[in-house]
Every structure is written in structure tokens, then in C-alpha cells.
Design a protein around this motif. Structure first.
Motif, PDB file in Angstrom:
ATOM      1  N   GLU A  76    -142.401 -19.755  47.488  1.00  0.00           N
ATOM      2  CA  GLU A  76    -142.642 -19.014  46.250  1.00  0.00           C
ATOM      3  C   GLU A  76    -144.158 -18.810  46.103  1.00  0.00           C
ATOM      4  N   PRO A  77    -144.704 -17.790  46.778  1.00  0.00           N
ATOM      5  CA  PRO A  77    -146.161 -17.609  46.753  1.00  0.00           C
ATOM      6  C   PRO A  77    -146.701 -17.064  45.446  1.00  0.00           C
ATOM      7  N   TYR A  78    -145.824 -16.472  44.624  1.00  0.00           N
ATOM      8  CA  TYR A  78    -146.285 -15.899  43.359  1.00  0.00           C
ATOM      9  C   TYR A  78    -145.283 -16.237  42.261  1.00  0.00           C
ATOM     10  N   ALA A  79    -145.791 -16.678  41.127  1.00  0.00           N
ATOM     11  CA  ALA A  79    -144.951 -16.919  39.956  1.00  0.00           C
ATOM     12  C   ALA A  79    -145.810 -16.760  38.713  1.00  0.00           C
ATOM     13  N   ALA A  80    -145.389 -15.864  37.837  1.00  0.00           N
ATOM     14  CA  ALA A  80    -146.056 -15.705  36.545  1.00  0.00           C
ATOM     15  C   ALA A  80    -144.948 -15.629  35.509  1.00  0.00           C
ATOM     16  N   TYR A  81    -144.535 -14.413  35.136  1.00  0.00           N
ATOM     17  CA  TYR A  81    -143.334 -14.302  34.304  1.00  0.00           C
ATOM     18  C   TYR A  81    -142.133 -14.310  35.250  1.00  0.00           C
ATOM     19  N   PHE A  82    -142.053 -13.290  36.111  1.00  0.00           N
ATOM     20  CA  PHE A  82    -141.089 -13.314  37.203  1.00  0.00           C
ATOM     21  C   PHE A  82    -141.765 -13.936  38.417  1.00  0.00           C
ATOM     22  N   SER A  83    -141.091 -13.933  39.560  1.00  0.00           N
ATOM     23  CA  SER A  83    -141.701 -14.540  40.743  1.00  0.00           C
ATOM     24  C   SER A  83    -141.286 -13.782  41.997  1.00  0.00           C
ATOM     25  N   VAL A  84    -141.917 -14.141  43.096  1.00  0.00           N
ATOM     26  CA  VAL A  84    -141.587 -13.585  44.416  1.00  0.00           C
ATOM     27  C   VAL A  84    -141.222 -14.746  45.331  1.00  0.00           C
ATOM     28  N   HIS A  85    -140.092 -14.631  46.012  1.00  0.00           N
ATOM     29  CA  HIS A  85    -139.684 -15.612  47.012  1.00  0.00           C
ATOM     30  C   HIS A  85    -139.825 -14.997  48.395  1.00  0.00           C
ATOM     31  N   GLU A  86    -140.381 -15.757  49.312  1.00  0.00           N
ATOM     32  CA  GLU A  86    -140.445 -15.354  50.720  1.00  0.00           C
ATOM     33  C   GLU A  86    -139.401 -16.153  51.489  1.00  0.00           C
ATOM     34  N   LEU A  87    -138.503 -15.453  52.177  1.00  0.00           N
ATOM     35  CA  LEU A  87    -137.432 -16.091  52.920  1.00  0.00           C
ATOM     36  C   LEU A  87    -137.658 -15.935  54.418  1.00  0.00           C
ATOM     37  N   ARG A  88    -137.429 -17.014  55.137  1.00  0.00           N
ATOM     38  CA  ARG A  88    -137.342 -16.955  56.592  1.00  0.00           C
ATOM     39  C   ARG A  88    -135.876 -17.222  56.921  1.00  0.00           C
ATOM     40  N   LEU A  89    -135.205 -16.237  57.531  1.00  0.00           N
ATOM     41  CA  LEU A  89    -133.765 -16.363  57.724  1.00  0.00           C
ATOM     42  C   LEU A  89    -133.335 -15.831  59.086  1.00  0.00           C
ATOM     43  N   ARG A  90    -132.122 -16.228  59.450  1.00  0.00           N
ATOM     44  CA  ARG A  90    -131.439 -15.711  60.640  1.00  0.00           C
ATOM     45  C   ARG A  90    -130.024 -15.343  60.209  1.00  0.00           C
ATOM     46  N   HIS A  91    -129.463 -14.298  60.852  1.00  0.00           N
ATOM     47  CA  HIS A  91    -128.108 -13.883  60.481  1.00  0.00           C
ATOM     48  C   HIS A  91    -127.355 -13.401  61.721  1.00  0.00           C
ATOM     49  N   ARG A  92    -126.044 -13.471  61.628  1.00  0.00           N
ATOM     50  CA  ARG A  92    -125.214 -12.946  62.704  1.00  0.00           C
ATOM     51  C   ARG A  92    -125.352 -11.429  62.767  1.00  0.00           C
ATOM     52  N   LEU A  93    -125.336 -10.888  63.982  1.00  0.00           N
ATOM     53  CA  LEU A  93    -125.501  -9.455  64.188  1.00  0.00           C
ATOM     54  C   LEU A  93    -124.148  -8.756  64.283  1.00  0.00           C
ATOM     55  N   HIS A  94    -124.103  -7.490  63.901  1.00  0.00           N
ATOM     56  CA  HIS A  94    -122.868  -6.713  64.018  1.00  0.00           C
ATOM     57  C   HIS A  94    -122.399  -6.641  65.471  1.00  0.00           C
ATOM     58  N   ARG A  95    -123.344  -6.623  66.396  1.00  0.00           N
ATOM     59  CA  ARG A  95    -122.983  -6.516  67.814  1.00  0.00           C
ATOM     60  C   ARG A  95    -122.724  -7.869  68.463  1.00  0.00           C
ATOM     61  N   GLY A  96    -122.834  -8.935  67.660  1.00  0.00           N
ATOM     62  CA  GLY A  96    -122.610 -10.283  68.171  1.00  0.00           C
ATOM     63  C   GLY A  96    -123.901 -11.058  68.348  1.00  0.00           C
ATOM     64  N   GLY A  97    -123.790 -12.390  68.312  1.00  0.00           N
ATOM     65  CA  GLY A  97    -124.966 -13.241  68.444  1.00  0.00           C
ATOM     66  C   GLY A  97    -125.736 -13.349  67.145  1.00  0.00           C
ATOM     67  N   TRP A  98    -126.927 -13.938  67.272  1.00  0.00           N
ATOM     68  CA  TRP A  98    -127.765 -14.187  66.099  1.00  0.00           C
ATOM     69  C   TRP A  98    -129.054 -13.380  66.172  1.00  0.00           C
ATOM     70  N   SER A  99    -129.576 -13.018  65.017  1.00  0.00           N
ATOM     71  CA  SER A  99    -130.855 -12.317  64.952  1.00  0.00           C
ATOM     72  C   SER A  99    -131.984 -13.282  65.282  1.00  0.00           C
ATOM     73  N   ALA A 100    -133.123 -12.713  65.639  1.00  0.00           N
ATOM     74  CA  ALA A 100    -134.353 -13.505  65.681  1.00  0.00           C
ATOM     75  C   ALA A 100    -134.737 -13.849  64.238  1.00  0.00           C
ATOM     76  N   PRO A 101    -135.621 -14.827  64.018  1.00  0.00           N
ATOM     77  CA  PRO A 101    -136.056 -15.125  62.646  1.00  0.00           C
ATOM     78  C   PRO A 101    -136.621 -13.884  61.956  1.00  0.00           C
ATOM     79  N   VAL A 102    -136.206 -13.674  60.735  1.00  0.00           N
ATOM     80  CA  VAL A 102    -136.615 -12.513  59.934  1.00  0.00           C
ATOM     81  C   VAL A 102    -137.286 -13.016  58.671  1.00  0.00           C
ATOM     82  N   GLU A 103    -138.399 -12.399  58.281  1.00  0.00           N
ATOM     83  CA  GLU A 103    -139.076 -12.774  57.045  1.00  0.00           C
ATOM     84  C   GLU A 103    -138.963 -11.623  56.052  1.00  0.00           C
ATOM     85  N   ARG A 104    -138.563 -11.966  54.841  1.00  0.00           N
ATOM     86  CA  ARG A 104    -138.389 -10.976  53.787  1.00  0.00           C
ATOM     87  C   ARG A 104    -138.952 -11.510  52.477  1.00  0.00           C
ATOM     88  N   ALA A 105    -139.547 -10.635  51.678  1.00  0.00           N
ATOM     89  CA  ALA A 105    -140.030 -10.982  50.344  1.00  0.00           C
ATOM     90  C   ALA A 105    -139.088 -10.372  49.315  1.00  0.00           C
TER      91      ALA A 105
END
Length: 342
Positions: A154-183
Motif C-alpha cells: 500500500e504505497p499511498y493512503a490518504a482518503y482512499f488508497s492504492v494497492h500494488e499487487l504482485r500476482l500469478r494466474h492460470r492462463l487460458h492456454r494452460g499453465g501459469w503466468s509469469a509474475p504480474v504487477e498491477r496497481a
């Protein structure tokens, strides 16, 4: 403040037995935290626990101090030694989730304390998401093990906030994604409600200055919208809809008709919007200027024929996405509802 066994578990506390006698333990009054911030809620019997860092942080956020008791210091009492007043919205599972959020946060204690109502609202939003949409339904892979959030910051928090996620997910074509970062912009769940008078066949809209269009440089930052508001912890979406109708427009809603809920912008926002059409009596002169001064609100109501709202939506004069959804849904459903078939 240790709220119920669930909160003690959330904070990783272990029973101390007789440890209070040798000075290493702490008596904890079983209480429920206030969902609005400030003093904790209703208290129960004393439970001896071994303090840990999570408990110390939780106590600091909630402004609890150990108070001398007959068998050693007690946490969960006011400095006067009296239990805190009960809180009508006490919910042990929610209190435990709030405790986990406080213990996990890296924000300054004063900021966490200031944002406690928003944190509680966000935690309640997460619980609703798990309860209502927790099954691995299409679209997406059918395997329940299809998403792994490896890190949340949670790099930013005032009234609302921003969360940064590092995640992996299953792919439609099979297997797992590489690590993905999203805000993700985090604000908690919200409600929108469009008051409709089916007898006069008119609706009530509100408008106010909106920061989003202003930041974009829109020459028209005043936007026609439905009545809207954040769902407080301990509230249902329906309760929020009724409360906001009174606060923003000074009207009392009758029947609430659910309209499909939605994510306005799921790529960047965690907000989930519950939508309603609210049956209301909308005579001439009911539209006023209102809003809460404490929140800097300057909200004007406007009465409009339902068919005119449909025309405004179709020709581009309505730019609020939630209002578009409500207007088009009501355009389709109004005849059926007026005939008593919905």
C-alpha cells in the motif's frame, strides 16, 4: 480491545494462563472495536494473553492503554477503568478482519487511526466479494487454484488508497503466468440509486462538481448522476441507498428494486457498485440543494421525466456510467413495473 476469540486469533495471540502473575502477561477485556473509529464497542470477560507486536500496534491505533486491574494490567478499558460503551454494529468476524488489516498495514499509526472507517468499509467489501462471488465461475479457468496474490503493498493512503499487487494466474492456454504487477485504486463498495415516481413517471437526478472530470480538464465538471455513496462497515447496500437518499436529496424511498451490480473499471479500480431503482413520491418542488457540509458536498436535485432521461442518455448528455445503466434498465423495465409485473 481484543474482540472476541476471532480477533485474538487474528492478532496471533496465545492464552497466557497465569502469566499475568509474573509480569509477562496482559489481561485483555473482550471488546468489539468501533466500526466508525474512536472508542471500542461492548466488552466481555477478561482473558489473559501474551502480548505481541500485532497487539501493540492494534492497541496504539485504537488508543488503548493498559489500566491496572486486580490481577495485573488490563487492555480494553478506558483510562478511567470503565468498559467502553457498546456498539450496535459489532460483528466479531468483521472485527477480526479489521484487526488483521491494522496489523498488516505499514502506514503510520496516526494515518491508520484517521482512516479506520474507510479501512473497515474496505474490509467489509472484501467479505462481501468472498460471500457473493467466491466460486470459480466462468469466465476464467475452472480450477479453484487459479489466482495467487504473492504480495500486496500500500504505497499511498490518504482518503482512499492504492494497492500494488504482485500476482500469478492460470492462463487460458494452460499453465501459469509469469509474475504480474498491477496497481489498483481502493475505495470500497458503493451504492447508486435512481429515485423513480411510477405514477408521475419522473426521476430525480443529482449533480455536483466532480474531481475526475475537473482533473481531466473537462469544461463541464458538474455531472448528472444518481444518488450515490460508500457502504459503511456494518451496513447493507439497501441501508446505504436509503441513507444516501435522505442525505443527498432529503427523500424517503419506498421499495428498492435491484439493478445488476457492476465494476465500473475493473482494470484499475476495486470498486463494486450495487445499483437500485428506488420507488419514491416526487411531487413538484421536492428537488432541493443539499449535502453534508462536513464532506464538502454541494448537491442539487433535478426532476426529470423518465423519457427525457432516456433521450439524454441516448444522445450523449449523460456521461455517468452508473446513471446510463440505470436509465436504460428503467427504460426497458418501466412498463412492466407500472403494470405490477416486476
Amino acid at each position: 480491545m481484543l474482540a472476541e476469540p476471532a480477533v485474538m486469533k487474528a492478532l496471533g495471540l496465545n492464552a497466557a494462563g497465569a502469566a499475568a502473575d509474573d509480569g509477562t502477561g496482559l489481561g485483555a477485556q473482550s471488546c468489539s472495536p468501533s466500526l466508525k473509529g474512536g472508542a471500542p464497542g461492548g466488552c466481555g470477560p477478561l482473558v489473559p494473553v501474551l502480548p505481541n507486536q500485532a497487539l501493540r500496534r492494534y492497541a496504539e491505533v485504537m488508543e488503548l492503554v493498559p489500566v491496572p486491574g486486580p490481577h495485573g494490567p488490563v487492555l480494553g478499558l478506558n483510562p478511567s477503568g470503565a468498559p467502553s460503551p457498546p456498539h450496535d454494529a459489532a460483528d466479531p468476524a468483521l472485527a477480526a478482519a479489521i484487526a488483521r488489516a491494522i496489523a498488516a498495514s505499514t502506514q503510520p499509526v496516526a494515518l491508520i487511526r484517521k482512516r479506520l472507517p474507510l479501512i473497515a468499509g474496505w474490509v467489509a467489501s472484501q467479505r462481501r466479494a468472498e460471500d457473493e462471488r467466491g466460486l470459480p465461475l466462468p469466465p476464467g479457468p475452472a480450477d479453484p487454484d487459479r489466482l495467487r496474490i504473492e504480495e500486496r503493498r500500500e504505497p499511498y493512503a490518504a482518503y482512499f488508497s492504492v494497492h500494488e499487487l504482485r500476482l500469478r494466474h492460470r492462463l487460458h492456454r494452460g499453465g501459469w503466468s509469469a509474475p504480474v504487477e498491477r496497481a489498483v485504486f481502493v475505495s470500497g463498495d458503493a451504492v447508486v440509486v435512481l429515485p423513480w415516481d411510477p405514477v408521475r413517471d419522473r426521476v430525480l437526478l443529482v449533480d455536483q462538481l466532480r474531481a475526475g472530470p475537473a482533473a481531466r480538464g473537462d469544461a463541464q465538471p458538474w455531472v448528472h448522476e444518481p444518488i450515490a455513496g460508500r457502504i459503511d462497515a456494518g451496513e447493507s447496500p439497501e441501508t446505504t441507498a436509503r441513507r444516501e437518499a435522505e442525505e443527498e436529496a432529503g427523500i424517503t424511498l419506498g421499495r428498492l428494486i435491484p439493478v445488476p451490480a457492476h465494476y465500473p473499471s475493473p482494470g484499475i479500480m476495486a470498486e463494486y457498485v450495487y445499483s437500485f431503482v428506488g420507488i419514491a413520491d416526487l411531487p413538484d418542488g421536492i428537488a432541493t440543494v443539499s449535502g453534508l457540509d462536513s464532506e464538502g458536498e454541494d448537491i442539487r436535485g433535478t426532476l426529470l421525466a423518465r423519457e427525457e432521461l432516456t433521450r439524454m442518455t441516448l444522445d450523449g448528455r449523460i456521461v455517468s456510467g452508473p446513471l446510463m445503466i440505470l436509465a436504460l434498465w428503467l427504460d426497458r423495465m418501466a412498463p412492466r413495473l407500472q403494470a405490477g409485473k416486476g
